[in-house]
Structure formats: C-alpha cells, structure tokens
Design a protein around this motif. Structure first.
Motif, short mmCIF file in Angstrom:
data_model
loop_
_atom_site.label_atom_id
_atom_site.label_comp_id
_atom_site.label_asym_id
_atom_site.label_seq_id
_atom_site.Cartn_x
_atom_site.Cartn_y
_atom_site.Cartn_z
N ARG A 1 77.20 40.16 9.97
CA ARG A 1 75.82 40.66 10.07
C ARG A 1 74.89 39.71 10.82
NH1 ARG A 1 74.64 42.45 3.93
NH2 ARG A 1 76.36 43.95 3.71
N ALA A 2 75.35 38.45 11.06
CA ALA A 2 74.50 37.43 11.69
C ALA A 2 73.20 37.24 10.89
CB ALA A 2 74.21 37.83 13.15
N ARG A 3 73.32 37.28 9.55
CA ARG A 3 72.12 37.13 8.67
C ARG A 3 72.44 36.20 7.50
NH1 ARG A 3 70.57 41.82 5.89
NH2 ARG A 3 71.45 43.23 7.44
N GLU A 4 71.46 35.49 7.06
CA GLU A 4 71.66 34.57 5.92
C GLU A 4 71.92 35.37 4.64
OE1 GLU A 4 69.15 30.93 5.40
OE2 GLU A 4 68.62 31.98 3.52
N VAL A 5 72.87 34.92 3.85
CA VAL A 5 73.18 35.61 2.59
C VAL A 5 73.06 34.63 1.42
CG1 VAL A 5 75.02 36.71 1.26
CG2 VAL A 5 74.66 37.35 3.62
N GLN A 6 72.38 35.10 0.42
CA GLN A 6 72.27 34.25 -0.80
C GLN A 6 72.74 35.08 -1.97
OE1 GLN A 6 68.46 32.35 -1.31
NE2 GLN A 6 68.75 32.25 -3.54
N SER A 7 73.66 34.51 -2.75
CA SER A 7 74.11 35.26 -3.94
C SER A 7 74.13 34.33 -5.15
CB SER A 7 75.51 35.84 -3.68
OG SER A 7 76.45 34.82 -3.76
N TYR A 8 73.95 34.92 -6.27
CA TYR A 8 73.84 34.12 -7.50
C TYR A 8 74.74 34.71 -8.54
CZ TYR A 8 71.50 31.27 -10.97
OH TYR A 8 71.22 30.36 -11.94
N ASP A 9 75.65 33.90 -9.06
CA ASP A 9 76.57 34.41 -10.08
C ASP A 9 76.61 33.41 -11.22
OD1 ASP A 9 78.53 35.67 -11.45
OD2 ASP A 9 80.17 34.91 -10.17
N HIS A 10 76.01 33.79 -12.34
CA HIS A 10 75.89 32.85 -13.49
C HIS A 10 75.23 31.57 -13.01
CE1 HIS A 10 77.97 35.52 -16.11
NE2 HIS A 10 78.98 35.62 -15.24
N ASP A 11 75.90 30.47 -13.15
CA ASP A 11 75.28 29.20 -12.78
C ASP A 11 75.63 28.76 -11.34
OD1 ASP A 11 73.84 28.82 -14.96
OD2 ASP A 11 75.15 27.31 -15.92
N VAL A 12 76.16 29.66 -10.61
CA VAL A 12 76.62 29.27 -9.27
C VAL A 12 75.80 30.00 -8.20
CG1 VAL A 12 78.57 29.25 -7.68
CG2 VAL A 12 78.93 28.88 -10.13
N LEU A 13 75.21 29.22 -7.25
CA LEU A 13 74.44 29.81 -6.16
C LEU A 13 75.21 29.59 -4.85
CD1 LEU A 13 71.32 30.81 -5.47
CD2 LEU A 13 71.36 28.63 -4.29
N ARG A 14 75.23 30.66 -4.13
CA ARG A 14 75.97 30.61 -2.86
C ARG A 14 74.99 30.91 -1.73
NH1 ARG A 14 80.93 32.12 -0.84
NH2 ARG A 14 80.65 31.48 1.33
N LEU A 15 74.91 29.97 -0.72
CA LEU A 15 73.99 30.19 0.41
C LEU A 15 74.79 30.02 1.71
CD1 LEU A 15 70.99 30.59 1.15
CD2 LEU A 15 70.78 28.10 1.23
N SER A 16 74.78 31.07 2.55
CA SER A 16 75.50 31.00 3.83
C SER A 16 74.56 31.39 4.95
CB SER A 16 76.70 31.97 3.82
OG SER A 16 77.69 31.46 2.98
N ARG A 17 74.59 30.64 6.05
CA ARG A 17 73.63 30.86 7.13
C ARG A 17 74.43 30.94 8.45
NH1 ARG A 17 69.37 26.57 6.50
NH2 ARG A 17 68.74 27.92 4.81
N PRO A 18 74.23 31.98 9.30
CA PRO A 18 74.99 32.08 10.55
C PRO A 18 74.45 31.10 11.61
CG PRO A 18 73.42 33.87 10.38
CD PRO A 18 73.29 33.08 9.14
N VAL A 19 75.32 30.68 12.53
CA VAL A 19 74.89 29.90 13.70
C VAL A 19 74.98 30.85 14.89
CG1 VAL A 19 75.31 27.84 15.10
CG2 VAL A 19 75.87 27.84 12.65
N VAL A 20 73.79 31.16 15.45
CA VAL A 20 73.72 32.19 16.49
C VAL A 20 73.41 31.53 17.82
CG1 VAL A 20 72.52 34.30 17.21
CG2 VAL A 20 72.92 33.86 14.77
N LEU A 21 74.23 31.90 18.82
CA LEU A 21 74.05 31.31 20.15
C LEU A 21 72.67 31.68 20.68
CD1 LEU A 21 75.63 29.65 22.32
CD2 LEU A 21 76.20 31.83 23.42
N GLY A 22 71.97 30.62 21.15
CA GLY A 22 70.61 30.84 21.70
C GLY A 22 69.53 30.59 20.68
N GLN A 23 69.91 30.30 19.45
CA GLN A 23 68.91 30.06 18.41
C GLN A 23 69.10 28.66 17.85
OE1 GLN A 23 69.25 33.14 15.49
NE2 GLN A 23 68.56 34.75 16.90
N GLY A 24 67.98 27.97 17.53
CA GLY A 24 68.03 26.64 16.90
C GLY A 24 68.80 25.68 17.79
N ALA A 25 69.69 24.92 17.13
CA ALA A 25 70.46 23.91 17.85
C ALA A 25 71.42 24.59 18.84
CB ALA A 25 71.24 23.06 16.85
#
Ligand code: C2E
Ligand code: CA
Ligand code: CA
Length: 708
Positions: A128-152
């Motif tokens: 999806r080329a989009r940041e995803v955040q999920s939360y399961d009990h005490d565990v947080l998951r954060l994933s962020r895409p690296v998109v060509l032409g954006q940021g670094a």
C-alpha cells in the motif's frame, strides 16, 4: 457549645483538602479512562523515534555504501546497531525489508543478503506504500514504507541508483522500516505513578474528612448532643440552669435560643403553678397554711395516731373580741393583729407541729404527742403565744384567745369530728371567764345537741306564743317611787318549762331569732305601757343583732304608732357592745330614734368597754350601771370608787345613773349617799308577769331601808 475558632479552622482546612482531593480524584479517573491510549501513544513515540534513528542511520550508511565496502566503519556501526535491536530480548526490535523490485534485482545480482517481508504487516506496507500501526495486547507494531522520491529516497544518488539499476520510478516502494515494541514498561511506569497519585489523593481525602468530621463534631454533633441533653433534662423537670448557646447565631444557636425561651416559659409556668399551689394551700394574710393544707396535715397525723404512734392533738384557737378590734380600730389594725398572732404562733412551733389559719379570727394547730405532758406543754405554748401583747402605732392590745382541743384517737377518728370537737371545747373555753383553753369531753356533745334542739324550738317560740314578758320596776332612789319598768323576756318551753333569758337570748342572737323576739317584746311593752295613764315609762332591751338587721327605727316607729304610746315613755336599753360593734350604723339609728323622741339608756355599763368616748359620742339619756358593781362594792373598795367615778361622770354629762341589782338596804343607802338617781333590783321588785303597769307595787322599800 464553646471552642468556636478551632471549629471554624478545622472546617476550612477540611473543606479545602476535600476540594483538592476531589479535583485530583477526577484527574485520576480521567487518566484511568485514557490509560491504554496514553500507553499506546508512548510506545508509538518510542517506536517512531527508533524508526527515525534507523532511517537516519540507513540513509547515512547507504550514502557510504556507494563508494565503500562492507568493512567501512559506518556500515559496521549500522550492522551493530541493527544487531542490538534485532535480538528477541530487546525492548524495541528493528528491521528493514526490501520492496519486490529491489528484492528481484538483488536476487538477479546473486546477492545473498536479501531482507524480504517478515510478516503480513510488512507485506501490507510494501503493497500500500502507507505507514501501518497495529496494537496487540502489550505489543505495538509500526512499519513505514521507503518511497522513491520522498525523504532520504529523494536523494539524487538514490534516485539514480534505484531508477537506473533496478528500474524503479519515483513513488515506487523501495522497502520498509519496521519496529516492534512491547508496552509493559510504560504500563508499569504508568501504574506506579497512578498509584502514587492515588495514595496522595486518598491521603488528602482522609485528612480533609478528618478535619471536616472534627469540624462537624465540634460545630454540630457536640452542640446537638448538648441540646438533646438539655431537652432531656427539661423533660425530667430540671429547668433551673439556663441553656448555654455559646453565643452562636446560627441554626444551632437559634435552636438553643428557642430551647432557652421554652425553659423560661416552663420556669414561669412552674413559678405560677407553685404560686397557685401556695395560694391554694396558704392563707395570704398570715402566710400560714390554710384549712385545706391543715386538713392534709391532720390526715397524716391521724394515720400515725391510728397506727398507734402517739396521739394527735388538734387545737382550735379563736381570738376573743376580734370583731371589736376591727370595728373600733379598723380593718388595718385587725389584719395586723391577725398577722401578729400568726407570727407568734408560728414562732412557738417545734418540729412536727403545724399551725394554720382556718379563716376569720380562727386558727388551728396540731401535733402528734407521745405523752400527756407533751400535750400539756403544747397547749401551754399555744396559750402563751396568743397572749403576747400586740402594738400597732400607738395602740397596744393584748390579744386573748380561747383554745379548744381534741385528741385522736380518744376524741375522734375523723378530721371533721376532731375539728368539731375542738370547736366545742373552744366555745366552752370562751364561755368560761379566765379560762384560756379547754379539752373536749363527751358532755360537750350533749350540750351542743341540747343547744341545737333549743335553737330549733326557739325559731318558733314567738309564733307559738311561748315568749312572755315580765316587768321589773325601776325606782327613784330618794322617794322609792316607781318611775318605770324594764321589760324582760321569758321563754315558757312546752317541755322544759321556764327558760331564763340568760340562756336563750345569746342563742337567739346567734340564730337571729332575737329579731322576732325583740320585736314581740317591744310591741308587748309598748302596748302595756300605753294602757298606763300615769305616764310610766317602759324600758326594752335591744340586741346588737336587731340594730344590724333591717330598719330598726322603723320597727320602733310602727310599734309606737300601733300602740299609741308616747315616744318619750319608751326607753331602749343598748349595751356598749351593741353600740361600738358597728359604731356608724349605731349612731345613725340612735339619731333617728332620738328624732322619734325615744329615750336611750346604756345597759350593763362598766363591764364592756366603758370608754368615755362612747357615752359622749352617742345621744344617751340614762346610764345603767351593771349589777356586778353594786354586788361587789361592799367587799371591794375599788368597785366603790368606780361607782363614785361613774356618778361624777353622770353628773358632769347631766345623764341620770341607774344602779342595777340593788338587793340590800345597805346597797341602797350607799347609792343614795353617792347621789345615784335611780335604782332597780329585787329590793324593790322582782321581774313578774303583769297585766297592768304600776298597780301592784310592793310596799315602799324605802320604809324597809329605814327598818334596816
Ligand atoms: P339586763 O338587761 O341587765 O336585765 C337585768 C337582769 O337582772 C334581769 O335578768 C333581772 O331579772 C336581773 N335582776 C334584776 N334585779 C336583780 C337583783 O336585784 N339581783 C339580781 N341578781 N338580778 C337582778 P333576766 O331577766 O334574767 O335577764 C337577763 C338578761 O337577758 C338581761 O339583762 C338582758 O340583757 C337580757 N334580756 C332579757 N330580756 C330581753 C329582751 O327582751 N331582749 C334582749 N335583747 N335582751 C333581753
Ligand atoms: Ca336591761
Ligand atoms: Ca343590765
């Protein structure tokens, strides 16, 4: 209800603490409601920071990799960092994955370090080329895409490398950074701080509640308990002490004030009822118990006496000639005399004795006596008390009284019986001169019965024709000539025969029968005198009761008119007592009688009050000296000088003196020698029934005097 300043301080402190505690508690509740969100946010922040660090490190590493090899220190730092964050025990785990085009290119280049997606989240981010955040009990998951032409990945070197070598275009996903954190530490820290705050709030609330409860206790509970205690005390009738309101003006103060008002009302009511009870049981003039209260005392004494604990002596005390004191000196003096007698009687009392005023001039006393000596001493003390002289302004009077007493159980077992019997004894004491007290005996009952039977008969005596009139001559001392007759009533009782006036006149005066008897005697005397052509006078006795009842002068006038007797030939004999008893009325009647032309004589002169005032005040035509003077003068020089003094008074007032009870020639001779004008007595004539006056005179007693 004291201690106001500390009370208020406690209240203020307590309220402030409670408000703070309430605000803090609200905060705590709010925090609690948002706890999960806050913890997740904190974990997300941590993950985000870690991702940024990874991104920065990666960008830097990639910049080096273009020219350097894997042994470059930058690459080594990157690898070390990744290694640190990749082992399972770490709090934050970091990793990077390659997008499909990069992975394909790497595969084609036989590169062995291909980082492919680890799980569905990585794949989702890459797809999806989009940041995803999920939360399961005490565990947080954060994933962020690296998109060509954006940021670094917008860097020219990156664009050329990925575009040129791998065929990616701007907007294509090169790869993704992923971070996984556990929130256990945040949660623990949050709970720790939450607990600390909760303790603080709890502490504040407890302290506030304590201060408030102290305030409520001192400001409300204690005063209310105090007021409740006061109310209970009042309910038990303890209303002497005032209600303490502590000067409070609040509601408690108002309740206290109302209670105090109520107490005052009760105090007033009690005072009033005490006063009423006092009035109901006391005589207001002397302050002594009254008849009702005395009856109560007697009842208690009777109970003791009938149970065998001694004998109850009940004395009735009646002042002698009290009426005279009232009439002569006025009611003010009479009242003062009663008060004085009450005081001396009260002062003579010993413990266990009671004295009361029954009414008028009648007092009573009682005590339980163990022996006859007790009784004798009790009576002697009463006698002494009533003989104490009494002084009012310049007047000194020696009150004398007659005391009659009766004893329970000997003389009666009931209150009325005892009082009646003591009364009978009192009348006996009164009747006997020089006798202050008398004890009841059964003969008195007999006499009392006899008296009341006689009184009943006497009321019909005139209408039944049982009253007859005897006449006794009155003579001129010098010549012995009859100058008049005194009419003297006799009662011929159908059963008892002739009853002397000495016995029935006082009874008739008591019952009022004297009015009819007196009128009858008056008419009879006038009728007989009118028939006498020699102008003989007739003297008729008039009782004080007759003066006080009805229109006496009118009765006399009628008798004169009906019989045709000249008023100058009628002489009315009045005692001093009759005149002074109701002085003004007597004077008024005497003036009217004088206006009719009737003669007035003072009877029994010398035994009553014998004040010169009486004879000078009243219009008197004759003074009749009592026979006690005549009978006593031979033995008693004092009587002789008194007789002489009376003669002198008569002379100076120009009023003739008649001496009564002349029985002997020597008495007559003495009376002649002192200039007594008229005489009356057995020496000349006995009272007798007569059909005519002046016709059957015995022989001239003057001759007998001569013979003597
Ligand atoms: P009094 O008015 O002093 O009457 C004189 C009394 O002395 C009479 O007694 C008479 O009998 C008595 N007497 C007369 N001469 C002698 C004497 O020489 N020696 C002695 N020892 N006595 C003598 P009586 O008739 O028994 O009357 C007693 C009293 O009764 C009278 O005293 C009078 O106060 C009263 N009384 C009598 N008749 C009447 C009446 O019609 N009306 C009123 N109100 N009282 C009366
Ligand atoms: Ca008389
Ligand atoms: Ca007389």
């Amino acid at each position: 209800m004291r201690g106001r300043p500390p009370t208020l301080a406690f209240g203020v402190i307590g309220a402030v603490l409670m408000v703070i505690a309430a605000i803090q508690a609200t905060h705590l509740l709010w925090d609690y409601a948002h706890a999960d969100k806050d913890i997740a946010a904190a974990a997300a922040r941590r993950a985000d920071t870690a991702l940024r660090m990874l991104q920065a490190l990666h960008t830097q590493t990639m910049a080096h990799r273009v020219e350097a090899d894997d042994n470059d220190p930058v690459v080594q730092t990157f690898d070390a960092t990744m290694a640190r964050y990749s082992h399972d025990g770490s709090d934050v785990a970091l990793w990077m994955v390659m997008g499909p085009k990069v992975a394909a290119w790497q595969l084609a280049s036989h590169n062995r370090t291909i980082e492919t997606p680890r799980d569905a989240v990585d794949r989702q981010v890459l797809a999806r080329a989009r940041e995803v955040q999920s939360y399961d009990h005490d565990v947080l998951r954060l994933s962020r895409p690296v998109v060509l032409g954006q940021g670094a990945a917008a860097d020219a070197r990156c664009m050329s490398c990925h575009g040129g070598r791998m065929g990616l275009r701007p907007g294509d996903v090169i790869g993704a950074y992923s971070a996984r954190t556990t929130t256990g530490a945040e949660r623990a820290a949050w709970w720790q701080s939450y607990r600390d705050q909760a303790w603080l709030v709890g502490g504040l609330a407890v302290m506030g509640a304590l201060a408030l409860s102290l305030y409520l206790r001192r400001a409300l509970l204690l005063p209310l308990a105090h007021l409740a205690g006061e109310t209970e005390r009042m309910a038990r009738g303890l209303i002497e002490d005032p209600v303490d309101t502590g000067g409070r003006r609040d509601e408690i103060g108002r309740i206290g004030g109302a209670l105090e008002d109520f107490r005052n009302t009760l105090v007033q009511k009690r005072a009033l009822s005490d006063y009423n009870a006092y009035l109901a049981s006391h005589d207001h003039l002397t302050g002594l118990p009254n008849r009702t209260a005395f009856a109560r005392t007697l009842k208690e004494g009777l109970r003791l006496a009938t149970a065998g604990h001694g004998k109850l002596a009940c004395a009735v005390i009646d002042l002698d000639r009290f009426k005279h004191v009232n009439d002569r000196y006025g009611h003010e003096v009479g009242d003062a005399l009663l008060r004085s007698v009450g005081r001396t009687l009260r002062e003579t009392l010993l413990p266990g004795e009671t004295v009361a005023r029954l009414g008028g001039d009648e007092f009573a006393a009682c005590r339980v006596c163990d022996t006859d000596e007790d009784l004798a001493r009790f009576v002697a003390r009463l006698e002494a008390a009533v003989s104490v002289p009494f002084t009012w302004n310049a007047i000194t009077l020696t009150a004398s009284a007659s005391i009659g007493f009766a004893v329970c159980p000997d003389d009666g077992l009931r209150i009325e019986q005892l009082l009646n019997n003591a009364d009978l004894a009192m009348y006996r004491a009164k009747a006997e001169p020089h006798c202050l007290s008398a004890r009841y005996d059964r003969d008195m009952d007999e006499r009392a019965r006899h008296r009341s039977a006689l009184a009943a008969d006497l009321s019909h005596a005139v209408e039944r024709g049982e009253i007859v009139v005897h006449y006794q001559a009155q003579n001129d001392t010098r010549s012995g000539r009859v100058i008049g007759y005194e009419a003297l009533a006799r009662w011929i009782h159908p059963d008892r025969g002739l009853i002397s006036p000495g016995e029935f006149i006082p009874l008739a005066e008591e019952t009022g029968a004297i009015v009819a008897i007196g009128e009858f005697v008056l008419r009879e005397a006038c009728r007989l005198a009118a028939a006498n052509r020699e102008g003989i006078c007739v003297a008729v006795n008039v009782s004080a009761v007759q003066l006080n009842e009805g229109d006496f002068s009118h009765i006399v006038h009628q008798a004169l008119v009906e019989t045709g007797l000249s008023p100058a030939r009628l002489e009315l004999e009045l005692t001093e007592t009759a005149l002074v008893t109701n002085r003004d009325r007597a004077l008024h009647i005497l003036r009217r009688l004088k206006a009719l032309g009737v003669q007035i004589a003072i009877d029994d002169f010398g035994v009553g009050y014998s004040s010169l005032e009486t004879i000078s005040l009243f219009p008197i035509d004759k003074i009749k000296v009592d026979r006690s003077f005549v009978s006593a003068f031979e033995a008693d020089p004092k009587s002789r000088s008194l007789l002489k003094a009376i003669m002198t008074i008569g002379e100076s007032l120009q009023v003739p003196i008649l001496a009564e009870g002349v029985e002997t020639p020597s008495q007559l001779a003495f009376l002649r020698s002192v200039g007594c004008a008229q005489v009356q007595g057995y020496l000349f004539d006995q009272p007798r029934l007569r059909h005519r006056l002046a016709f059957d005179i015995p022989e001239d007693p003057a001759a007998r005097v001569g013979a003597a």
